[in-house]
Write a protein that holds these residues in place. Structure first.
Motif, PDB file in Angstrom:
ATOM      1  N   UNK A  94      94.548  -2.814   6.832  1.00 24.53           N
ATOM      2  CA  UNK A  94      95.555  -2.855   6.728  1.00 24.53           C
ATOM      3  C   UNK A  94      97.247  -3.387   5.630  1.00 24.53           C
ATOM      4  N   UNK A  95      96.804  -2.275   4.549  1.00 26.36           N
ATOM      5  CA  UNK A  95      97.892  -3.054   3.411  1.00 26.36           C
ATOM      6  C   UNK A  95      99.522  -2.717   3.501  1.00 26.36           C
ATOM      7  N   UNK A  96     100.021  -2.086   5.080  1.00 29.81           N
ATOM      8  CA  UNK A  96     101.557  -2.913   5.539  1.00 29.81           C
ATOM      9  C   UNK A  96     101.311  -4.088   6.330  1.00 29.81           C
ATOM     10  N   UNK A  97      99.920  -5.129   6.414  1.00 29.53           N
ATOM     11  CA  UNK A  97     100.455  -6.118   7.160  1.00 29.53           C
ATOM     12  C   UNK A  97     100.141  -8.032   6.004  1.00 29.53           C
ATOM     13  N   UNK A  98     100.293  -8.809   6.461  1.00 31.83           N
ATOM     14  CA  UNK A  98      99.829  -9.604   5.283  1.00 31.83           C
ATOM     15  C   UNK A  98      98.839 -10.551   6.235  1.00 31.83           C
ATOM     16  N   UNK A  99      97.788 -10.281   4.995  1.00 34.30           N
ATOM     17  CA  UNK A  99      96.778 -10.742   5.456  1.00 34.30           C
ATOM     18  C   UNK A  99      96.048 -12.135   4.795  1.00 34.30           C
ATOM     19  N   UNK A 100      95.434 -13.414   5.789  1.00 33.91           N
ATOM     20  CA  UNK A 100      95.701 -14.493   5.347  1.00 33.91           C
ATOM     21  C   UNK A 100      94.424 -15.081   4.921  1.00 33.91           C
ATOM     22  N   UNK A 101      93.632 -14.958   4.303  1.00 35.94           N
ATOM     23  CA  UNK A 101      91.980 -15.864   4.632  1.00 35.94           C
ATOM     24  C   UNK A 101      92.842 -17.178   4.297  1.00 35.94           C
ATOM     25  N   UNK A 102      92.049 -17.987   5.840  1.00 38.11           N
ATOM     26  CA  UNK A 102      93.082 -19.348   5.783  1.00 38.11           C
ATOM     27  C   UNK A 102      92.097 -19.513   7.433  1.00 38.11           C
ATOM     28  N   UNK A 103      92.873 -20.455   8.018  1.00 36.83           N
ATOM     29  CA  UNK A 103      92.251 -21.347   9.412  1.00 36.83           C
ATOM     30  C   UNK A 103      93.677 -21.620   9.594  1.00 36.83           C
ATOM     31  N   UNK A 104      94.061 -21.527  11.071  1.00 34.91           N
ATOM     32  CA  UNK A 104      95.873 -22.419  11.516  1.00 34.91           C
ATOM     33  C   UNK A 104      95.198 -23.515  12.340  1.00 34.91           C
ATOM     34  N   UNK A 105      96.231 -23.942  11.498  1.00 32.51           N
ATOM     35  CA  UNK A 105      95.453 -25.915  12.710  1.00 32.51           C
ATOM     36  C   UNK A 105      97.276 -26.706  12.225  1.00 32.51           C
ATOM     37  N   UNK A 140      93.731 -25.638  20.947  1.00 30.57           N
ATOM     38  CA  UNK A 140      95.118 -26.308  20.923  1.00 30.57           C
ATOM     39  C   UNK A 140      95.332 -27.271  19.316  1.00 30.57           C
ATOM     40  N   UNK A 141      94.497 -27.840  18.616  1.00 27.79           N
ATOM     41  CA  UNK A 141      95.204 -27.545  17.157  1.00 27.79           C
ATOM     42  C   UNK A 141      95.794 -26.746  16.618  1.00 27.79           C
ATOM     43  N   UNK A 142      95.813 -25.411  16.625  1.00 36.34           N
ATOM     44  CA  UNK A 142      96.539 -24.571  16.641  1.00 36.34           C
ATOM     45  C   UNK A 142      97.740 -24.288  17.103  1.00 36.34           C
TER      46      UNK A 142
END
Length: 271
Positions: A68-79, A148-150
């Motif tokens: 997915x080179x067009x996408x923004x790829x983030x290595x993290x957790x949403x919280x 819920x945390x997200x």
């Protein structure tokens, strides 16, 4: 262009029915997992959309970055709080989680649960950085008990996805739904696996969710889809060879040498 469905439960077909009229489509996928298998967003990417993929597991993040080179790829957790948190990875599955109770239950079942520390960000901060000046057409959340945390980390008064899609327990005993409905969204569908919420300002799209996916949607399942009838191995091999030969022929016909030969043939016929 035929719509190819990759999603596990036709989520992409339902979303496409509601949003295919949108130009320059944009999505946010929290818990993106594999970029192709069971992906809710791959079909949209195929149709020129782009978005943000949030995925903490290294192997899946690497695959997303590659495919997915067009996408923004983030290595993290949403919280709901930035920093770092403990994450429980279950390799080669979509069952990894940031919820300790869920992780323990899966460990008790004999699953290979591995503990690691990952980066944590709020959805609000991610949207401020990457989606401040554009509409968000849909937000998908699949986080195995961490919903819920997200949601508490997202300012829905500032960032308004048209549709929010959240994986939901079959028992529907979750406690987080009020965070979405209080933010001005209506629950328009539960498909057995996910809840779909539509922003109050876009309730005109509600008829798109009134009937299940059907032949009128004009879609096909991707190869290897869990709901597709498996092909005979010899037939599958023959089809792959035919597709490869067709691709080679198309490349040849598109080449400059082929076009030159065709021009010469036409001249000789006229002579």
């Amino acid at each position: 262009m035929t719509f190819i469905s990759y999603a596990e439960n036709f989520e992409d077909v339902r979303l496409w029915r509601a949003l295919k009229h949108c130009e320059n489509g944009f999505y946010i996928d929290v818990g993106a997992n594999d970029p192709i298998q069971d992906s809710v967003t791959q079909s949209f990417y195929d149709h020129g959309w782009q978005g943000i993929n949030i995925e903490p597991v290294q192997d899946f993040y690497d695959a997303l970055s590659q495919h997915r080179p067009r996408d923004i790829n983030l290595q993290c957790v949403a919280t709901d709080q930035p920093g770092e948190l403990t994450f429980y990875s279950i390799p080669d599955t979509g069952l990894s989680t940031a919820a300790p109770a869920v992780a323990q239950a899966r460990k008790d079942l004999g699953m290979d649960v591995r503990t690691l520390t990952v980066s944590a960000r709020t959805l609000t901060s991610i949207c401020e950085e990457h989606a401040a000046d554009r509409p968000i057409h849909f937000l998908k959340i699949d986080v195995e008990g961490h919903e819920e945390t997200v949601l508490r980390g997202m300012d829905f008064s500032r960032f308004r996805p048209i549709i929010i899609l959240i994986e939901t327990p079959w028992e529907r005993d979750h406690t987080w739904e009020h965070l979405v409905t209080d933010a001005g969204y209506q629950n328009v569908l539960f498909d057995g696996l996910n809840s779909y919420f539509l922003a109050n300002e876009h309730l005109s799209l509600k008829p798109a969710f009134d009937i299940p996916p059907c032949n009128l949607d004009g879609f096909r399942l991707c190869k290897g889809h869990k709901l597709a009838h498996p092909l005979n191995t010899d037939l599958e091999t023959a089809l792959q060879r035919a597709e490869h030969a067709e691709a080679q022929l198309h490349a040849l016909q598109s080449s400059r040498a082929w076009r030159t030969v065709q021009k010469l043939r036409n001249l000789l016929r006229r002579a």
